[in-house]
Design an enzyme around this catalytic site. Sequence first.
Site, short mmCIF file in Angstrom:
data_model
loop_
_atom_site.label_atom_id
_atom_site.label_comp_id
_atom_site.label_asym_id
_atom_site.label_seq_id
_atom_site.Cartn_x
_atom_site.Cartn_y
_atom_site.Cartn_z
N ALA A 182 15.04 -4.39 -2.54
CA ALA A 182 15.46 -4.80 -3.98
C ALA A 182 16.52 -3.72 -4.16
O ALA A 182 16.68 -2.88 -3.97
CB ALA A 182 14.49 -4.65 -5.01
N GLY A 240 1.14 23.78 1.01
CA GLY A 240 0.45 23.15 -0.15
C GLY A 240 -0.57 22.12 0.36
O GLY A 240 -1.16 22.27 1.47
N HIS A 297 -30.54 18.37 -9.16
CA HIS A 297 -30.99 19.34 -8.62
C HIS A 297 -31.37 18.50 -7.17
O HIS A 297 -32.08 17.74 -7.45
CB HIS A 297 -32.04 20.14 -9.04
CG HIS A 297 -32.47 21.47 -8.05
ND1 HIS A 297 -31.67 22.42 -8.08
CD2 HIS A 297 -33.48 21.62 -7.40
CE1 HIS A 297 -32.27 23.28 -7.08
NE2 HIS A 297 -33.48 22.70 -6.93
N ALA A 336 -1.06 10.21 -5.81
CA ALA A 336 -1.41 8.74 -5.86
C ALA A 336 -2.19 8.74 -7.29
O ALA A 336 -1.82 7.40 -7.88
CB ALA A 336 -2.39 8.43 -5.00
N GLY A 343 0.71 -1.34 0.05
CA GLY A 343 0.03 0.05 0.00
C GLY A 343 0.68 1.48 -0.07
O GLY A 343 0.16 2.30 -0.30
N GLY A 344 2.03 1.14 0.27
CA GLY A 344 2.94 2.22 0.29
C GLY A 344 2.61 3.53 1.04
O GLY A 344 1.96 3.49 2.15
N GLU A 397 4.45 30.17 5.08
CA GLU A 397 4.26 30.05 3.66
C GLU A 397 5.48 30.87 3.30
O GLU A 397 5.62 32.10 3.59
CB GLU A 397 3.14 30.02 2.98
CG GLU A 397 3.27 30.12 1.48
CD GLU A 397 3.91 28.84 0.86
OE1 GLU A 397 3.22 27.88 1.25
OE2 GLU A 397 4.83 28.91 0.32
N ASP A 450 5.56 8.70 -7.81
CA ASP A 450 6.43 9.64 -7.14
C ASP A 450 7.89 9.55 -7.61
O ASP A 450 8.68 10.38 -7.85
CB ASP A 450 6.37 9.51 -5.53
CG ASP A 450 5.06 10.11 -5.07
OD1 ASP A 450 4.16 10.43 -5.62
OD2 ASP A 450 5.15 10.29 -3.82
N CYS A 498 0.88 5.81 0.38
CA CYS A 498 -0.80 6.40 0.27
C CYS A 498 -1.73 5.69 1.13
O CYS A 498 -2.24 6.26 1.98
CB CYS A 498 -1.15 5.78 -1.13
SG CYS A 498 -2.85 6.68 -1.66
#
Length: 463
Positions: free
Chosen positions: A112, A180, A442, A318, A40-41, A201, A310, A43
């Site tokens: 790896a 951000g 609506h 993602a 799932g890393g 900022e 990334d 994210c």
Amino acid sequence: MKTERCDLLVVGGGPGGYTAAMRAAAKGLRVTLVEKGPMGGTCLNRGCLPTKALLEDTLTIERVRRARFLKGDLKINRERILERKAALVAESVAGVTQTALEKGVTLLQGKASFTGPDRMALERPGDEPLEVQARHILLATGSRPEYGPGFAIDGERVLDTDAALALASIPRSVAVVGTGNRGVEFAAIYANLGVRVTLIERAKRILPREHRWVSGRYRQVLGQRRMQVLTRTEAVAAEPTQGGGVRLTLESPKHEQDRLEVDQVLLTGSRRPSFAGLNLEAAGLVLQDGLLEHGPALETGQKGIYVAGDAAGAPYLAHKAIGQAMAAVDGILGKEASAEALVVPNCIYGDPEVGSVGLKDYEAKKAGYNVRLGEFHLVRNGRAGTMGKDEGVVLTVSDADTGRVLGMHILGPSATELISLGALAVRNGLTVGDLKQTVLPHMTLSEAVFESAAATDGEAVHQ
Ligand SMILES: Cc1cc2nc3c(=O)[nH]c(=O)nc-3n(C[C@H](O)[C@H](O)[C@H](O)COP(=O)(O)OP(=O)(O)OC[C@H]3O[C@@H](n4cnc5c(N)ncnc54)[C@H](O)[C@@H]3O)c2cc1C
């Protein structure tokens, strides 16, 4: 060392990696995915999902607080919030693991590193090292945050987003450095919990990548929510105080140097692709300015080695990772593929939300378009009124010569959902006329998209 063979070796089990692995396996390739941490890393474990879980719970708090018809004190059970977040993460990680296995992906736990251009050694916890030889290798190894040299993250007073997600305590005051996507989202989470928030900022406006009008209005809304916003201000150092807080050193052209004392500081940092420990040289890969150069189908300078998500550079999102993973697999399958045509919306989750896609009016003008702008304010949208959140706008940027929608910029509730309509329009070359002729339900917020298109021709119904 034992060697196994496959058609595609994917490094990284985040959205880029698992999407590529599942798609390639579904297309009949023998796929191995190696992940050194949980599937799932970023994210699912430390990013998109846990932040949204916290945000949703704290928005509930904020909504209940705002409801004038409710009486009595509200007590926040921090542990319950954390339990729900942890359960959601565990469920999603298990879900994505199960789906990958069902689609025939071989999942390996390990780190790896290249031993040649077509092979990698896997260092496996509690297991023999293994070599995997592959016809194609996809690097979906994610990104890492970068902070200035004046900061040491201790997880208690000086936090990164991982530490903030742990929500070990609810501080009285927090300074969020960087406005951000992540900065604004965490600012909303803290403010909803009743924390006094200061946003810092270095650029001259918050949300610097968004439409100027949107970022200006967003700043006003934050002011109304009693957040302090400092722009053109750089946080250069943080040091602990004796009182258990932290003192920030700020630099700005106006005051040159200033101090701010808060309970905690959250650094959102900037991100860079991560290739740590991959031994790229063994594959003949060379980084240019920290980036792995690649072609439109995401193949690097070394034939058969691809990069996505990334690891392929900005934007660090993602859904971009997923789009690139699909394009890379198409390239591997020999189909005509290009990630350059991807239309990638940006989404700011928080309160309010922002969704944007394509060009801004001033960018389109610069690019030589004869630009028209449709502007519809949510104060004229009934649904936004019922929600008590009508401070937003939908801006539709189009080409006057062809009517084509070039961009859409939305500020307001559910902007991150509504922007999908804009993405659909921009990606498929839809015109303002197409949007105007689409009857939208609506009473919904999505009517504001129709109204914004109609406003291009001065035909908005409710404005
Ligand atoms: C706080 C926060 C909130 C966010 N919210 C959003 C959001 O709401 N929406 C959005 O679109 N994006 C969001 N993002 C960004 C999003 O998480 C990333 O863009 C996305 O995870 C990128 O996917 P990826 O597959 O490229 O990399 P990652 O998800 O980072 O996965 C890379 C994986 O590779 C593994 N790996 C690295 N090297 C090796 C190796 N040598 N061997 C084995 N495995 C390795 C890592 O362990 C990692 O699991 C957020 C990010 C953060 C930090």
